[in-house]
Design a protein around this motif. Structure first.
Motif, mmCIF file in Angstrom:
data_model
loop_
_atom_site.group_PDB
_atom_site.id
_atom_site.type_symbol
_atom_site.label_atom_id
_atom_site.label_comp_id
_atom_site.label_asym_id
_atom_site.label_seq_id
_atom_site.Cartn_x
_atom_site.Cartn_y
_atom_site.Cartn_z
ATOM 1 N N TYR A 131 0.871 -1.173 0.000
ATOM 2 C CA TYR A 131 0.000 0.000 0.000
ATOM 3 C C TYR A 131 0.910 1.225 0.000
ATOM 4 C CZ TYR A 131 -3.098 3.443 2.414
ATOM 5 O OH TYR A 131 -3.798 4.570 2.810
ATOM 6 N N CYS A 132 0.849 2.012 -1.069
ATOM 7 C CA CYS A 132 1.768 3.137 -1.256
ATOM 8 C C CYS A 132 1.013 4.426 -1.559
ATOM 9 C CB CYS A 132 2.732 2.855 -2.410
ATOM 10 S SG CYS A 132 3.612 1.287 -2.307
ATOM 11 N N PHE A 133 1.688 5.539 -1.317
ATOM 12 C CA PHE A 133 1.199 6.844 -1.755
ATOM 13 C C PHE A 133 1.985 7.263 -2.997
ATOM 14 C CE2 PHE A 133 0.806 7.372 3.047
ATOM 15 C CZ PHE A 133 -0.484 6.870 3.055
ATOM 16 N N VAL A 134 1.318 7.943 -3.900
ATOM 17 C CA VAL A 134 1.966 8.502 -5.086
ATOM 18 C C VAL A 134 1.800 10.016 -5.013
ATOM 19 C CG1 VAL A 134 2.054 8.540 -7.598
ATOM 20 C CG2 VAL A 134 1.390 6.435 -6.407
ATOM 21 N N PHE A 135 2.938 10.717 -4.974
ATOM 22 C CA PHE A 135 2.880 12.167 -4.782
ATOM 23 C C PHE A 135 4.057 12.818 -5.489
ATOM 24 C CE2 PHE A 135 3.594 16.007 -2.034
ATOM 25 C CZ PHE A 135 2.389 16.640 -2.330
ATOM 26 N N GLU A 136 3.738 13.768 -6.364
ATOM 27 C CA GLU A 136 4.753 14.532 -7.094
ATOM 28 C C GLU A 136 5.758 13.611 -7.789
ATOM 29 O OE1 GLU A 136 6.333 17.383 -4.300
ATOM 30 O OE2 GLU A 136 4.602 18.717 -4.574
ATOM 31 N N GLY A 137 5.236 12.562 -8.433
ATOM 32 C CA GLY A 137 6.068 11.675 -9.230
ATOM 33 C C GLY A 137 6.857 10.648 -8.446
ATOM 34 N N LYS A 138 6.609 10.554 -7.133
ATOM 35 C CA LYS A 138 7.332 9.603 -6.306
ATOM 36 C C LYS A 138 6.354 8.635 -5.640
ATOM 37 C CE LYS A 138 10.988 12.953 -5.295
ATOM 38 N NZ LYS A 138 11.731 13.685 -4.238
ATOM 39 N N VAL A 139 6.846 7.448 -5.312
ATOM 40 C CA VAL A 139 6.044 6.422 -4.657
ATOM 41 C C VAL A 139 6.598 6.208 -3.249
ATOM 42 C CG1 VAL A 139 5.140 4.074 -4.794
ATOM 43 C CG2 VAL A 139 5.775 5.283 -6.886
ATOM 44 N N TYR A 140 5.698 6.216 -2.256
ATOM 45 C CA TYR A 140 6.100 6.061 -0.866
ATOM 46 C C TYR A 140 5.454 4.801 -0.292
ATOM 47 C CZ TYR A 140 7.543 10.900 -1.425
ATOM 48 O OH TYR A 140 8.143 12.050 -1.869
ATOM 49 N N GLY A 141 6.280 3.821 0.076
ATOM 50 C CA GLY A 141 5.763 2.559 0.594
ATOM 51 C C GLY A 141 5.303 2.686 2.032
ATOM 52 N N TYR A 142 3.997 2.761 2.228
ATOM 53 C CA TYR A 142 3.431 3.080 3.543
ATOM 54 C C TYR A 142 3.173 1.839 4.408
ATOM 55 C CZ TYR A 142 0.271 5.252 6.952
ATOM 56 O OH TYR A 142 -0.334 5.686 8.106
ATOM 57 N N MET A 143 2.615 0.783 3.831
ATOM 58 C CA MET A 143 2.251 -0.399 4.617
ATOM 59 C C MET A 143 2.357 -1.635 3.740
ATOM 60 S SD MET A 143 1.482 -1.837 7.400
ATOM 61 C CE MET A 143 1.280 -0.424 8.479
ATOM 62 N N CYS A 144 2.647 -2.763 4.376
ATOM 63 C CA CYS A 144 2.807 -4.003 3.621
ATOM 64 C C CYS A 144 2.283 -5.192 4.415
ATOM 65 C CB CYS A 144 4.270 -4.229 3.250
ATOM 66 S SG CYS A 144 5.367 -4.285 4.692
ATOM 67 N N GLY A 145 2.016 -6.261 3.696
ATOM 68 C CA GLY A 145 1.655 -7.527 4.312
ATOM 69 C C GLY A 145 2.222 -8.635 3.456
ATOM 70 N N PHE A 146 2.976 -9.569 4.052
ATOM 71 C CA PHE A 146 3.646 -10.613 3.284
ATOM 72 C C PHE A 146 3.231 -11.998 3.776
ATOM 73 C CE2 PHE A 146 6.940 -7.127 3.340
ATOM 74 C CZ PHE A 146 6.618 -6.660 2.085
ATOM 75 N N ASN A 147 3.251 -12.943 2.852
ATOM 76 C CA ASN A 147 2.894 -14.321 3.151
ATOM 77 C C ASN A 147 4.175 -15.137 3.325
ATOM 78 O OD1 ASN A 147 1.612 -16.738 3.471
ATOM 79 N ND2 ASN A 147 0.914 -16.914 1.358
ATOM 80 N N PHE A 148 4.547 -15.401 4.566
ATOM 81 C CA PHE A 148 5.793 -16.100 4.851
ATOM 82 C C PHE A 148 5.538 -17.603 4.876
ATOM 83 C CE2 PHE A 148 6.471 -11.853 6.398
ATOM 84 C CZ PHE A 148 7.798 -11.584 6.069
ATOM 85 N N LEU A 149 6.068 -18.292 3.876
ATOM 86 C CA LEU A 149 5.916 -19.735 3.785
ATOM 87 C C LEU A 149 7.023 -20.429 4.579
ATOM 88 C CD1 LEU A 149 5.073 -19.982 -0.026
ATOM 89 C CD2 LEU A 149 3.485 -19.827 1.906
ATOM 90 N N ASP A 150 6.854 -21.711 4.813
ATOM 91 C CA ASP A 150 7.770 -22.448 5.697
ATOM 92 C C ASP A 150 9.033 -22.892 4.977
ATOM 93 O OD1 ASP A 150 6.010 -22.203 7.811
ATOM 94 O OD2 ASP A 150 4.927 -24.024 7.273
ATOM 95 N N SER A 151 9.807 -21.922 4.530
ATOM 96 C CA SER A 151 11.091 -22.245 3.915
ATOM 97 C C SER A 151 11.905 -20.972 3.801
ATOM 98 C CB SER A 151 10.906 -22.846 2.517
ATOM 99 O OG SER A 151 12.165 -22.988 1.877
ATOM 100 N N ASN A 152 13.200 -21.061 4.099
ATOM 101 C CA ASN A 152 14.050 -19.883 3.959
ATOM 102 C C ASN A 152 14.449 -19.624 2.512
ATOM 103 O OD1 ASN A 152 15.906 -21.886 3.483
ATOM 104 N ND2 ASN A 152 17.128 -21.518 5.336
ATOM 105 N N LEU A 153 13.915 -20.456 1.595
ATOM 106 C CA LEU A 153 14.155 -20.213 0.169
ATOM 107 C C LEU A 153 13.261 -19.091 -0.349
ATOM 108 C CD1 LEU A 153 14.382 -23.884 -1.175
ATOM 109 C CD2 LEU A 153 16.269 -22.296 -0.762
ATOM 110 N N TYR A 154 12.204 -18.790 0.409
ATOM 111 C CA TYR A 154 11.257 -17.766 -0.019
ATOM 112 C C TYR A 154 11.535 -16.448 0.700
ATOM 113 C CZ TYR A 154 8.703 -21.953 -1.526
ATOM 114 O OH TYR A 154 8.344 -23.148 -2.103
#
Length: 380
Positions: free
Chosen positions: A272-295
């Motif tokens: 979830y990002c903001f776009v302002f004056e030609g720039k992207v700001y990464g505000y919030m994230c959510g990731f799916n962590f699977l059971d392997s350090n390969l991911y």
């Protein structure tokens, strides 16, 4: 000679006046998305009207040249000494300040040069401690930060890492701009994910899609943090509802980017990002962590987001504040923000400092005599 007159306004009782002052200043003053009227208006409309909050406006020849909000709270220290704490563009209430304003600043006309001390001395509100959280000097180049002996100031520098998307376009290969170790990790993760299907990024095309991805992001984010025994950011209803309303009202204006990254049918994460004056700001994230350090879902989601925004012609992908190794490893540069705490020296402050020193000495003596620290002792 500096000749700026300051006035304060209750933003709840004088909403239209505050809007006029703020939007007038925005036309001339460099600022972040967090200080845009879009953000400030929703913020004011969602805060309780009982919030101790002011707009401070500085006028020169009858025209506003300086503006900022001040939240204020009374804090009691040493059980009986009351201090007025004020905060730049926030409330000092953790429940509402979880919105986490970044690239904070004072709206200030670029033609104006003024010492911060002048502003502090002329604030039309009582204060003892002034907090400037995640303050961005790049937006206040005309503000002289030096203070005299009447104040104590503590400054902590913070890094906001970013990717220069023009550099990525010129180089034609983002991976070659980052470390060999991280390059290998990204390639390895993509190879593993591709066993599930094509890895791709999908950006929301309308408000309904944006809100649907937002709900997916919430689920991923909360799952990750509750598994760690933490409540998670979205356990705060105000934060959750504020951002839902921001997406609902500002997505169609091109200010919100919300994406999901998948491998076949497998969801890897949402951004979830903001776009302002030609720039992207990464505000919030959510990731799916699977059971392997390969991911490495975080790395892969940001990697594809960088490529996505490079293709859109935007100029910068900003991770915002946070000196984390993964951010540093993915970026080409950084900006500086600062936590600034200013304390006004006064008789009240001297008395409190004397009590603090006395209590500290007694506590140290108690620890020495007993060999342990009194767990019930609390100062302030």
């Amino acid at each position: 000679m500096i000749n700026i007159d300051f006035e304060i306004y209750d933003p709840f009782q004088n909403f239209d006046k505050v809007k006029d002052i703020w939007t007038t200043l925005l036309k001339r003053c460099p600022h972040s998305y967090y200080l845009s009227w879009q953000w400030r208006e929703l913020w004011l409309k969602t805060l309780p009207q009982s919030t101790d909050l002011y707009l401070v406006a500085g006028y020169k020849n009858g025209c506003p040249v300086i503006g900022f909000f001040l939240g204020r709270q009374i804090k009691t220290r040493s059980k009986f000494i009351k201090f007025y704490e004020v905060s730049l563009n926030s409330t000092l209430d953790p429940y509402y300040d979880l919105l986490w304003i970044e690239y904070n600043s004072i709206l200030m006309d670029p033609d104006v040069t003024v010492p911060l001390e002048y502003i502090l001395r002329n604030l039309p509100v009582e204060w003892d401690d002034f907090h400037m959280t995640r303050f961005a000097p790049i937006y206040n180049k005309g503000l002289d930060m030096k203070l005299g002996t009447s104040y104590e100031m503590h400054v902590t520098d913070l890094k906001a890492y970013n990717v220069d998307l023009d550099m990525v376009r010129d180089n034609k290969d983002y991976l070659s701009l980052i470390s060999p170790k991280k390059r290998y990790q990204i390639r390895r993760s993509i190879k593993e994910y591709e066993k599930m299907g094509e890895v791709k990024i999908t950006a929301a095309k309308d408000v309904d899609e944006a809100l649907a991805i937002y709900e997916e992001l919430i689920d991923l984010h909360q799952k990750r943090w509750t598994e760690r025994g933490q409540p998670g950011t979205f356990s705060n209803p105000y934060y959750k509802d504020f951002n839902k309303e921001l997406i609902s009202t500002r997505f169609e204006h091109g200010e919100i980017e919300i994406v999901r990254v998948t491998a076949g049918e497998q969801l890897l994460g949402c951004l979830y990002c903001f776009v302002f004056e030609g720039k992207v700001y990464g505000y919030m994230c959510g990731f799916n962590f699977l059971d392997s350090n390969l991911y490495s879902p975080g790395l892969i989601c940001h990697y594809f987001a960088v490529l996505h925004n490079t293709a859109l012609g935007l100029s910068c992908y900003d991770f915002l504040e946070g000196d984390y190794a993964y951010k540093k490893s993915l970026t080409t540069g950084h900006n500086i923000m600062q936590h600034i705490h200013i304390r006004k020296k006064s008789l009240k402050y001297k008395v409190w400092k004397m009590i603090y020193s006395m209590v500290g000495s007694l506590r140290k003596k108690n620890d020495t005599e007993t060999g342990e620290r009194d767990p019930t002792h609390r100062f302030a």
